[in-house]
Design a protein around this motif. Sequence first.
Motif, PDB file in Angstrom:
ATOM      1  N   ARG A 203     -10.896   5.431 -12.001  1.00  0.00           N
ATOM      2  CA  ARG A 203      -9.869   5.979 -12.901  1.00  0.00           C
ATOM      3  C   ARG A 203      -8.531   6.101 -12.164  1.00  0.00           C
ATOM      4  NH1 ARG A 203     -14.266   9.006 -14.645  1.00  0.00           N
ATOM      5  NH2 ARG A 203     -13.657  10.827 -13.428  1.00  0.00           N
ATOM      6  N   VAL A 204      -8.584   6.472 -10.891  1.00  0.00           N
ATOM      7  CA  VAL A 204      -7.361   6.523 -10.084  1.00  0.00           C
ATOM      8  C   VAL A 204      -6.797   5.114  -9.945  1.00  0.00           C
ATOM      9  CG1 VAL A 204      -6.419   7.017  -7.781  1.00  0.00           C
ATOM     10  CG2 VAL A 204      -8.050   8.605  -8.833  1.00  0.00           C
ATOM     11  N   CYS A 205      -7.657   4.149  -9.645  1.00  0.00           N
ATOM     12  CA  CYS A 205      -7.223   2.755  -9.507  1.00  0.00           C
ATOM     13  C   CYS A 205      -6.573   2.243 -10.790  1.00  0.00           C
ATOM     14  CB  CYS A 205      -8.398   1.852  -9.148  1.00  0.00           C
ATOM     15  SG  CYS A 205      -9.067   2.106  -7.487  1.00  0.00           S
ATOM     16  N   ALA A 206      -7.121   2.626 -11.917  1.00  0.00           N
ATOM     17  CA  ALA A 206      -6.634   2.117 -13.204  1.00  0.00           C
ATOM     18  C   ALA A 206      -5.175   2.482 -13.450  1.00  0.00           C
ATOM     19  CB  ALA A 206      -7.509   2.639 -14.345  1.00  0.00           C
ATOM     20  N   ARG A 207      -4.701   3.549 -12.852  1.00  0.00           N
ATOM     21  CA  ARG A 207      -3.302   3.942 -13.056  1.00  0.00           C
ATOM     22  C   ARG A 207      -2.413   3.566 -11.861  1.00  0.00           C
ATOM     23  NH1 ARG A 207      -5.431   9.283 -11.496  1.00  0.00           N
ATOM     24  NH2 ARG A 207      -4.031  10.073  -9.895  1.00  0.00           N
ATOM     25  N   CYS A 208      -2.946   2.768 -10.958  1.00  0.00           N
ATOM     26  CA  CYS A 208      -2.224   2.400  -9.744  1.00  0.00           C
ATOM     27  C   CYS A 208      -1.378   1.148  -9.953  1.00  0.00           C
ATOM     28  CB  CYS A 208      -3.213   2.171  -8.602  1.00  0.00           C
ATOM     29  SG  CYS A 208      -2.402   1.836  -7.034  1.00  0.00           S
TER      30      CYS A 208
ATOM     31  N   TRP B 227     -11.967  -0.302  -3.766  1.00  0.00           N
ATOM     32  CA  TRP B 227     -10.649  -0.913  -3.525  1.00  0.00           C
ATOM     33  C   TRP B 227     -10.256  -1.678  -4.782  1.00  0.00           C
ATOM     34  CZ3 TRP B 227      -7.898  -1.385   1.255  1.00  0.00           C
ATOM     35  CH2 TRP B 227      -8.524  -0.786   2.356  1.00  0.00           C
ATOM     36  N   GLY B 228      -9.079  -1.446  -5.281  1.00  0.00           N
ATOM     37  CA  GLY B 228      -8.608  -2.196  -6.444  1.00  0.00           C
ATOM     38  C   GLY B 228      -9.505  -2.061  -7.655  1.00  0.00           C
ATOM     39  N   GLY B 229     -10.162  -0.931  -7.786  1.00  0.00           N
ATOM     40  CA  GLY B 229     -11.024  -0.687  -8.938  1.00  0.00           C
ATOM     41  C   GLY B 229     -12.409  -1.283  -8.844  1.00  0.00           C
TER      42      GLY B 229
ATOM     43  N   HIS C 280       0.811  -1.226   0.000  1.00  0.00           N
ATOM     44  CA  HIS C 280       0.000   0.000   0.000  1.00  0.00           C
ATOM     45  C   HIS C 280       0.839   1.268   0.000  1.00  0.00           C
ATOM     46  CE1 HIS C 280       0.754   0.139   4.321  1.00  0.00           C
ATOM     47  NE2 HIS C 280       0.451  -1.145   4.315  1.00  0.00           N
ATOM     48  N   ALA C 281       2.127   1.152   0.268  1.00  0.00           N
ATOM     49  CA  ALA C 281       2.985   2.340   0.229  1.00  0.00           C
ATOM     50  C   ALA C 281       3.052   2.918  -1.183  1.00  0.00           C
ATOM     51  CB  ALA C 281       4.384   1.996   0.721  1.00  0.00           C
ATOM     52  N   GLU C 282       2.829   2.074  -2.188  1.00  0.00           N
ATOM     53  CA  GLU C 282       2.865   2.514  -3.583  1.00  0.00           C
ATOM     54  C   GLU C 282       1.492   2.895  -4.134  1.00  0.00           C
ATOM     55  OE1 GLU C 282       5.743   2.965  -5.232  1.00  0.00           O
ATOM     56  OE2 GLU C 282       6.662   2.439  -3.312  1.00  0.00           O
ATOM     57  N   ALA C 283       0.463   2.790  -3.330  1.00  0.00           N
ATOM     58  CA  ALA C 283      -0.899   3.048  -3.809  1.00  0.00           C
ATOM     59  C   ALA C 283      -1.089   4.515  -4.197  1.00  0.00           C
ATOM     60  CB  ALA C 283      -1.908   2.657  -2.735  1.00  0.00           C
ATOM     61  N   VAL C 284      -1.632   4.716  -5.379  1.00  0.00           N
ATOM     62  CA  VAL C 284      -1.878   6.070  -5.884  1.00  0.00           C
ATOM     63  C   VAL C 284      -2.879   6.810  -4.997  1.00  0.00           C
ATOM     64  CG1 VAL C 284      -2.781   7.387  -7.851  1.00  0.00           C
ATOM     65  CG2 VAL C 284      -1.293   5.429  -8.242  1.00  0.00           C
TER      66      VAL C 284
END
Length: 123
Positions: free
Chosen positions: A63-68, A88-90, A30-34
């Motif tokens: 849309r945020v999830c899609a680039r995560c 969560w996770g799109g 989760h440290a890398e989560a957008v």
Amino acid sequence: MLQLPHQPLHAAAVPAQRAPAREDEAGPWHAEAVCRRDEAGLFFAPSKEPTAARLSREEAAKRVCARCPVMVECREHALLQPEPYGVWGGLTAAERRVVLARRRRREVELRKAASAEQIAQAG
């Protein structure tokens, strides 16, 4: 943050469990989560949110999830917990319930097939 015309979106409180303490060799996924950057309010519904506003907010969250880069890990976390709220996770909570129901049906079918195969081999 998403704001619809004539309908300001009030930020929802983000539950503490949004960032679980699961780690691997590279550190917590989760440290890398957008979503940890600045859009957290998109992922959880404010109280008494109108349907149109909810759908628009959920699409923006997706849309945020899609680039995560950790979307898959996030989705699996939400399915394994299971997380009852938020995107969560799109996937929305309702979409996650559908995925979980499909997984349960598939597990039952696989167990039935394995049992039938054992019976056939024994007999």
